[in-house]
Motif scaffolding. Structure first.
Motif, PDB file in Angstrom:
ATOM      1  N   VAL A  82       0.854  -1.193   0.000  1.00  0.00           N
ATOM      2  CA  VAL A  82       0.000   0.000   0.000  1.00  0.00           C
ATOM      3  C   VAL A  82       0.887   1.239   0.000  1.00  0.00           C
ATOM      4  N   TYR A  83       0.566   2.215  -0.853  1.00  0.00           N
ATOM      5  CA  TYR A  83       1.274   3.493  -0.859  1.00  0.00           C
ATOM      6  C   TYR A  83       0.333   4.583  -0.349  1.00  0.00           C
ATOM      7  N   MET A  84       0.758   5.305   0.698  1.00  0.00           N
ATOM      8  CA  MET A  84      -0.060   6.374   1.264  1.00  0.00           C
ATOM      9  C   MET A  84       0.188   7.661   0.473  1.00  0.00           C
ATOM     10  N   THR A  85      -0.853   8.213  -0.125  1.00  0.00           N
ATOM     11  CA  THR A  85      -0.730   9.424  -0.938  1.00  0.00           C
ATOM     12  C   THR A  85      -2.081  10.129  -1.069  1.00  0.00           C
ATOM     13  N   PRO A  86      -2.072  11.472  -1.148  1.00  0.00           N
ATOM     14  CA  PRO A  86      -3.335  12.178  -1.375  1.00  0.00           C
ATOM     15  C   PRO A  86      -3.968  11.815  -2.720  1.00  0.00           C
ATOM     16  N   GLN A  87      -3.195  11.186  -3.624  1.00  0.00           N
ATOM     17  CA  GLN A  87      -3.739  10.754  -4.921  1.00  0.00           C
ATOM     18  C   GLN A  87      -4.467   9.411  -4.832  1.00  0.00           C
ATOM     19  N   GLY A  88      -4.443   8.781  -3.653  1.00  0.00           N
ATOM     20  CA  GLY A  88      -5.036   7.454  -3.513  1.00  0.00           C
ATOM     21  C   GLY A  88      -6.536   7.481  -3.333  1.00  0.00           C
ATOM     22  N   CYS A 109       5.796   4.587   2.929  1.00  0.00           N
ATOM     23  CA  CYS A 109       5.567   5.977   3.300  1.00  0.00           C
ATOM     24  C   CYS A 109       6.423   6.873   2.422  1.00  0.00           C
ATOM     25  N   GLY A 110       5.778   7.694   1.604  1.00  0.00           N
ATOM     26  CA  GLY A 110       6.503   8.625   0.733  1.00  0.00           C
ATOM     27  C   GLY A 110       6.840   9.900   1.476  1.00  0.00           C
ATOM     28  N   HIS A 111       7.810  10.615   0.941  1.00  0.00           N
ATOM     29  CA  HIS A 111       8.182  11.906   1.505  1.00  0.00           C
ATOM     30  C   HIS A 111       8.489  12.845   0.371  1.00  0.00           C
ATOM     31  N   TYR A 112       8.717  14.116   0.679  1.00  0.00           N
ATOM     32  CA  TYR A 112       9.063  15.109  -0.350  1.00  0.00           C
ATOM     33  C   TYR A 112       7.967  15.151  -1.408  1.00  0.00           C
ATOM     34  N   GLU A 113       8.336  15.076  -2.706  1.00  0.00           N
ATOM     35  CA  GLU A 113       7.328  15.167  -3.770  1.00  0.00           C
ATOM     36  C   GLU A 113       6.724  13.804  -4.088  1.00  0.00           C
ATOM     37  N   GLY A 114       7.228  12.755  -3.437  1.00  0.00           N
ATOM     38  CA  GLY A 114       6.695  11.427  -3.710  1.00  0.00           C
ATOM     39  C   GLY A 114       7.790  10.455  -4.104  1.00  0.00           C
ATOM     40  N   VAL A 115       7.376   9.317  -4.673  1.00  0.00           N
ATOM     41  CA  VAL A 115       8.346   8.284  -5.060  1.00  0.00           C
ATOM     42  C   VAL A 115       8.469   8.230  -6.579  1.00  0.00           C
ATOM     43  N   ILE A 128      -3.704   4.625  -1.157  1.00  0.00           N
ATOM     44  CA  ILE A 128      -4.760   5.029  -0.228  1.00  0.00           C
ATOM     45  C   ILE A 128      -4.457   6.423   0.303  1.00  0.00           C
ATOM     46  N   SER A 129      -5.508   7.256   0.392  1.00  0.00           N
ATOM     47  CA  SER A 129      -5.424   8.594   0.997  1.00  0.00           C
ATOM     48  C   SER A 129      -6.220   8.598   2.295  1.00  0.00           C
ATOM     49  N   ILE A 130      -5.712   9.279   3.330  1.00  0.00           N
ATOM     50  CA  ILE A 130      -6.506   9.388   4.562  1.00  0.00           C
ATOM     51  C   ILE A 130      -7.335  10.659   4.569  1.00  0.00           C
ATOM     52  N   GLY A 131      -7.272  11.465   3.509  1.00  0.00           N
ATOM     53  CA  GLY A 131      -8.127  12.650   3.452  1.00  0.00           C
ATOM     54  C   GLY A 131      -7.547  13.722   2.547  1.00  0.00           C
ATOM     55  N   ASP A 132      -8.408  14.681   2.202  1.00  0.00           N
ATOM     56  CA  ASP A 132      -8.029  15.727   1.252  1.00  0.00           C
ATOM     57  C   ASP A 132      -7.325  16.888   1.937  1.00  0.00           C
ATOM     58  N   TYR A 133      -6.104  16.625   2.385  1.00  0.00           N
ATOM     59  CA  TYR A 133      -5.223  17.643   2.955  1.00  0.00           C
ATOM     60  C   TYR A 133      -3.816  17.113   2.745  1.00  0.00           C
ATOM     61  N   VAL A 134      -2.814  17.981   2.846  1.00  0.00           N
ATOM     62  CA  VAL A 134      -1.454  17.563   2.525  1.00  0.00           C
ATOM     63  C   VAL A 134      -0.576  17.572   3.776  1.00  0.00           C
ATOM     64  N   LEU A 135       0.032  16.439   4.072  1.00  0.00           N
ATOM     65  CA  LEU A 135       0.942  16.295   5.208  1.00  0.00           C
ATOM     66  C   LEU A 135       2.383  16.344   4.697  1.00  0.00           C
ATOM     67  N   THR A 136       3.364  16.266   5.599  1.00  0.00           N
ATOM     68  CA  THR A 136       4.763  16.318   5.158  1.00  0.00           C
ATOM     69  C   THR A 136       5.273  14.956   4.705  1.00  0.00           C
ATOM     70  N   GLY A 137       4.585  13.884   5.090  1.00  0.00           N
ATOM     71  CA  GLY A 137       5.033  12.554   4.695  1.00  0.00           C
ATOM     72  C   GLY A 137       3.937  11.540   4.894  1.00  0.00           C
ATOM     73  N   GLY A 138       4.200  10.296   4.504  1.00  0.00           N
ATOM     74  CA  GLY A 138       3.207   9.238   4.607  1.00  0.00           C
ATOM     75  C   GLY A 138       3.209   8.503   5.938  1.00  0.00           C
ATOM     76  N   GLU A 139       4.064   8.929   6.884  1.00  0.00           N
ATOM     77  CA  GLU A 139       4.171   8.196   8.153  1.00  0.00           C
ATOM     78  C   GLU A 139       2.904   8.294   8.993  1.00  0.00           C
TER      79      GLU A 139
HETATM   80  N1  4GX Z   1      -3.209  10.670   2.724  1.00  0.00           N
HETATM   81  N2  4GX Z   1       1.012  12.642   2.246  1.00  0.00           N
HETATM   82  C1  4GX Z   1       2.521  11.317   0.792  1.00  0.00           C
HETATM   83  C2  4GX Z   1       4.425  12.337  -0.315  1.00  0.00           C
HETATM   84  C3  4GX Z   1       3.799  12.527  -1.656  1.00  0.00           C
HETATM   85  C4  4GX Z   1       3.716  13.786  -2.232  1.00  0.00           C
HETATM   86  C5  4GX Z   1       3.150  13.920  -3.475  1.00  0.00           C
HETATM   87  C6  4GX Z   1       2.826  11.573  -3.528  1.00  0.00           C
HETATM   88  C7  4GX Z   1       2.715  12.806  -4.133  1.00  0.00           C
HETATM   89  C8  4GX Z   1      -1.304  11.750   2.569  1.00  0.00           C
HETATM   90  C9  4GX Z   1      -2.700  11.886   2.739  1.00  0.00           C
HETATM   91  C10 4GX Z   1      -0.330  12.854   2.525  1.00  0.00           C
HETATM   92  C11 4GX Z   1       1.938  13.763   2.190  1.00  0.00           C
HETATM   93  C12 4GX Z   1       1.656  11.357   2.051  1.00  0.00           C
HETATM   94  C13 4GX Z   1       2.808  13.715   0.946  1.00  0.00           C
HETATM   95  N3  4GX Z   1       3.366  11.431  -2.317  1.00  0.00           N
HETATM   96  N4  4GX Z   1      -1.066  10.454   2.443  1.00  0.00           N
HETATM   97  N5  4GX Z   1       3.469  12.408   0.810  1.00  0.00           N
HETATM   98  N6  4GX Z   1      -3.397  13.003   2.889  1.00  0.00           N
HETATM   99  O1  4GX Z   1      -0.731  13.985   2.698  1.00  0.00           O
HETATM  100  O2  4GX Z   1      -2.215   9.779   2.531  1.00  0.00           O
END
Ligand code: 4GX
Length: 230
Positions: A82-88, A109-115, A128-139
């Motif tokens: 599973v990859y955690m991302t707001p695009q999920g 768990c991705g960081h920065y601009e992603g993987v 998978i996304s946990i919601g429509d907001y942007v965090l600093t990482g996937g942790e």
């Molecule tokens: N629900 N984040 C992923 C890195 C990232 C940046 C851009 C892909 C594209 C999030 C969320 C979330 C922060 C995890 C940015 N990956 N993840 N990370 N909301 O905000 O799952």
């Protein structure tokens, strides 16, 4: 259940996943949680895990090599990743239940601009996304996912909690709760809860839950996942 976490910040997981319910689940052998440091799978002397994006632009991208090598060395073959991302896809209790029914899965768990996109193409099985907001990482999203999944693993919660959670799975919010004292700073507990009439109490709780759901979450109220029950 076995869960493997792949991260550049393994220390973030020591606190939240070593307390309370999750701690007990791990101690009792119900949960085998393994946190892997992606940086341990780099091969250069600077332990480089990220690099600048091809084509230019701001920020850094996680390099493919350490992630591929971490997955191959630390995660059993065939384990879903599973990859955690707001695009999920937005996380739902239905998805949580689906994951809880598996014997194992891994979370990247991705960081920065992603993987690097090749990681997603070759290794990631679901985003998978946990919601429509942007965090600093996937942790933090990974911890949210693990917490929600682990509480559904048989034996992790007591009977009382297991019964309660079915309420939200049915698409209705919880009713108000009160404990002693009967009056606090002039605020009284509703009479019906002190009446001893179990039928009336059940009806009041159901009405309160439905009213709250209509008012706060009309989207849930419209879904009506209860099939006429409750
Ligand atoms: N629900 N984040 C992923 C890195 C990232 C940046 C851009 C892909 C594209 C999030 C969320 C979330 C922060 C995890 C940015 N990956 N993840 N990370 N909301 O905000 O799952």
């Amino acid at each position: 259940m076995r869960i493997d976490i792949l991260t550049l910040f393994p220390e973030m997981f020591t606190g939240p996943l070593s307390e309370s319910m999750i701690k007990r689940a791990r101690e009792r052998g119900l949960l085998d949680l393994r946190v892997h440091d992606i940086r341990d799978y780099t091969r250069d002397k600077h332990r480089t895990a990220d690099d600048r994006p091809f084509g230019g632009g701001p920020g850094m991208v996680l390099k493919p090599e350490p992630i591929f090598e971490c997955v191959e060395a630390a995660v059993p073959k065939g384990t879903p990743l599973v990859y955690m991302t707001p695009q999920g896809r937005p996380l739902t209790q239905a998805k949580v239940a689906e994951l809880a029914a598996r014997e194992s899965f891994a979370v990247l768990c991705g960081h920065y601009e992603g993987v690097d996109e090749r990681v997603r193409e070759a290794l990631v099985t679901e985003e998978i996304s946990i919601g429509d907001y942007v965090l600093t990482g996937g942790e933090l999203p990974a911890m949210v996912l693990v917490d929600a999944v682990v509480r559904l693993v048989p034996g992790v919660l007591g009977d009382e909690e297991s019964a309660r959670q079915e309420s939200f799975a049915g698409g209705v919010l919880d009713c108000p709760h009160y404990t002693r004292p009967e009056v606090y700073r002039g605020m009284a507990v509703p009479d019906v809860l002190l009446s001893g009439h179990h039928g009336e109490i059940a009806r009041w709780r159901r009405e309160q839950a439905e009213a709250r759901t209509r008012e706060r979450r009309p989207d849930l109220a419209d879904q009506d996942l209860t099939n006429g029950h409750s």
